[in-house]
Design an enzyme around this catalytic site. Structure first.
Site, PDB file in Angstrom:
ATOM      1  CB  SER A 145      -0.853   0.006   1.270  1.00 51.45           C
ATOM      2  OG  SER A 145      -1.426   1.282   1.476  1.00 51.45           O
ATOM      3  CE1 TYR A 158      -4.349  -1.992   4.804  1.00 46.89           C
ATOM      4  CE2 TYR A 158      -3.498   0.207   4.373  1.00 46.89           C
ATOM      5  CZ  TYR A 158      -3.987  -0.999   3.910  1.00 46.89           C
ATOM      6  OH  TYR A 158      -4.108  -1.228   2.554  1.00 46.89           O
TER       7      TYR A 158
HETATM    8  P1  NAD Z   1     -11.133  -5.873  -0.213  1.00 50.72           P
HETATM    9  O1  NAD Z   1     -11.557  -5.710   1.191  1.00 50.72           O
HETATM   10  O2  NAD Z   1     -12.098  -5.574  -1.309  1.00 50.72           O
HETATM   11  O3  NAD Z   1     -10.552  -7.326  -0.454  1.00 50.72           O
HETATM   12  C1  NAD Z   1      -9.695  -7.943   0.458  1.00 50.72           C
HETATM   13  C2  NAD Z   1      -9.688  -9.414   0.164  1.00 50.72           C
HETATM   14  O4  NAD Z   1      -8.905 -10.075   1.149  1.00 50.72           O
HETATM   15  C3  NAD Z   1     -11.082 -10.000   0.209  1.00 50.72           C
HETATM   16  O5  NAD Z   1     -11.224 -10.945  -0.818  1.00 50.72           O
HETATM   17  C4  NAD Z   1     -11.106 -10.659   1.587  1.00 50.72           C
HETATM   18  O6  NAD Z   1     -12.005 -11.733   1.665  1.00 50.72           O
HETATM   19  C5  NAD Z   1      -9.674 -11.117   1.695  1.00 50.72           C
HETATM   20  N1  NAD Z   1      -9.279 -11.402   3.075  1.00 50.72           N
HETATM   21  C6  NAD Z   1      -9.337 -10.574   4.144  1.00 50.72           C
HETATM   22  N2  NAD Z   1      -8.938 -11.227   5.250  1.00 50.72           N
HETATM   23  C7  NAD Z   1      -8.607 -12.486   4.849  1.00 50.72           C
HETATM   24  C8  NAD Z   1      -8.126 -13.629   5.520  1.00 50.72           C
HETATM   25  N3  NAD Z   1      -7.902 -13.619   6.848  1.00 50.72           N
HETATM   26  N4  NAD Z   1      -7.898 -14.752   4.810  1.00 50.72           N
HETATM   27  C9  NAD Z   1      -8.132 -14.792   3.476  1.00 50.72           C
HETATM   28  N5  NAD Z   1      -8.591 -13.731   2.792  1.00 50.72           N
HETATM   29  C10 NAD Z   1      -8.824 -12.602   3.472  1.00 50.72           C
HETATM   30  O7  NAD Z   1      -9.820  -4.986  -0.389  1.00 50.72           O
HETATM   31  P2  NAD Z   1      -8.913  -4.620  -1.656  1.00 50.72           P
HETATM   32  O8  NAD Z   1      -8.955  -3.146  -1.795  1.00 50.72           O
HETATM   33  O9  NAD Z   1      -9.207  -5.470  -2.828  1.00 50.72           O
HETATM   34  O10 NAD Z   1      -7.505  -4.985  -1.017  1.00 50.72           O
HETATM   35  C11 NAD Z   1      -6.644  -6.000  -1.494  1.00 50.72           C
HETATM   36  C12 NAD Z   1      -5.226  -5.681  -1.036  1.00 50.72           C
HETATM   37  O11 NAD Z   1      -4.842  -4.414  -1.588  1.00 50.72           O
HETATM   38  C13 NAD Z   1      -5.071  -5.548   0.476  1.00 50.72           C
HETATM   39  O12 NAD Z   1      -3.846  -6.134   0.876  1.00 50.72           O
HETATM   40  C14 NAD Z   1      -5.047  -4.055   0.690  1.00 50.72           C
HETATM   41  O13 NAD Z   1      -4.332  -3.692   1.832  1.00 50.72           O
HETATM   42  C15 NAD Z   1      -4.338  -3.593  -0.577  1.00 50.72           C
HETATM   43  N6  NAD Z   1      -4.587  -2.179  -0.887  1.00 50.72           N
HETATM   44  C16 NAD Z   1      -5.810  -1.730  -1.293  1.00 50.72           C
HETATM   45  C17 NAD Z   1      -5.975  -0.383  -1.576  1.00 50.72           C
HETATM   46  C18 NAD Z   1      -7.283   0.195  -2.047  1.00 50.72           C
HETATM   47  O14 NAD Z   1      -7.366   1.423  -2.168  1.00 50.72           O
HETATM   48  N7  NAD Z   1      -8.289  -0.591  -2.334  1.00 50.72           N
HETATM   49  C19 NAD Z   1      -4.922   0.502  -1.422  1.00 50.72           C
HETATM   50  C20 NAD Z   1      -3.696   0.011  -0.990  1.00 50.72           C
HETATM   51  C21 NAD Z   1      -3.546  -1.333  -0.729  1.00 50.72           C
END
Ligand code: NAD
Length: 261
Positions: A145, A158
């Site tokens: 991130s 986080y």
């Molecule tokens: P999201 O919440 O839509 O998806 C997260 C996914 O991780 C989901 O499929 C959820 O079921 C899964 N998950 C959560 N806990 C889990 C566990 N204990 N075991 C197995 N699966 C688990 O979020 P996203 O935005 O798609 O995020 C995906 C990644 O991208 C994350 O690591 C997040 O930190 C990173 N990220 C997202 C953003 C953003 O703006 N969306 C920005 C920076 C980083």
């Protein structure tokens, strides 16, 4: 679409929605066999049905909680046995919990660290063990991130977890470079996914978020899966230990866009 990943076997954790789902779709559309992980198999079935057919073999559902050691070990075993191999591990599962830091509950802090840090370590451990035991090259990509670098008040766990991811990637990259095992991270900025419902679904907050990004818009999942595919491809064959920021300029000290002098 190109079949750049034909006959490649790729595991994506946290693939039930958001960026992980898009990454799974992206690799399958370029020919890969994809193992999709999430906590519940039922939630993964609709995605399995949607995935374009791989160039060879079939896709897999490998359900399990990435914060639980036995689950991760079982998911990795099911993937390695089901695929008879693994080319790329994508640690995407992640979560965040909002709270002023003086009130943070230890169980919440630990939970965020368990998914975002321990889960990555446990998945990486199993993949590295397999690649080393079979003298194979490998590739790990972690979804980090911008908060690996930018502080995130009210999200202490986080921030801490993504900071840790940066050094996990660098340490593993150095330790395994000689074996042709590459380890990198993609660091998304603000991307439209369910994790961001709080501002995505509120037009006023959405506008405010877009305005403070130098490119004046949030990113799309596709822009993260494109970067992830690059790091998984041979086009990045000499890149290891890096974090690729995919953030529309968010890490560029946006306030300095104006000339303050
Ligand atoms: P999201 O919440 O839509 O998806 C997260 C996914 O991780 C989901 O499929 C959820 O079921 C899964 N998950 C959560 N806990 C889990 C566990 N204990 N075991 C197995 N699966 C688990 O979020 P996203 O935005 O798609 O995020 C995906 C990644 O991208 C994350 O690591 C997040 O930190 C990173 N990220 C997202 C953003 C953003 O703006 N969306 C920005 C920076 C980083």
């Amino acid at each position: 679409k190109s079949q750049r990943f034909a006959h490649k076997k790729i595991l994506v954790t946290g693939a039930s929605q958001g960026i992980g789902e898009d990454i799974a779709m992206h690799f399958a559309s370029e020919g890969a066999q994809v193992a999709i992980n999430g906590r519940k198999a039922e939630k993964l079935r609709p995605l399995l049905d949607k995935l374009p057919k791989p160039a060879s073999g079939s896709h897999l559902i490998v359900a399990g909680d990435m914060s639980v050691e036995e689950d991760v070990d079982r998911v990795m075993k099911e993937t390695l046995e089901g695929f008879e191999g693994l080319d790329v591990l994508i640690c995407n599962a992640g979560m965040q919990i909002e709270c002023p830091s003086e009130d943070i509950a230890l169980k919440d802090f630990n939970m965020v660290m368990a998914v975002n840090v321990t889960g990555v370590v446990l998945c990486a451990r199993a993949a590295l063990k397999y690649w080393r035991a079979n003298d194979l090259p490998g590739n790990i990509i972690v979804n980090s991130s911008v908060h690996q670098q930018i502080p995130k008040p009210h999200y202490l766990g986080y921030s801490a977890s993504k900071g840790a991811v940066g050094n996990i990637v660098r340490t593993l990259a150095l330790e395994y470079a000689r074996y042709n095992i590459r380890v990198n991270a993609v660091a998304p900025g603000a991307i439209v996914t369910p994790i961001n419902d709080a501002w995505v679904k509120d037009p006023v907050k959405y506008e405010a978020t877009a305005k403070h990004i130098p490119m004046k818009r949030p990113g799309e999942c596709r822009e993260i899966s494109d970067a992830t595919a690059f790091l998984a491809s041979k086009e990045s064959s000499y890149i290891t230990g890096q974090t690729l920021f995919v953030d529309g300029g968010l890490t560029l000290y946006a306030d300095f866009e104006q000339n303050w002098s």
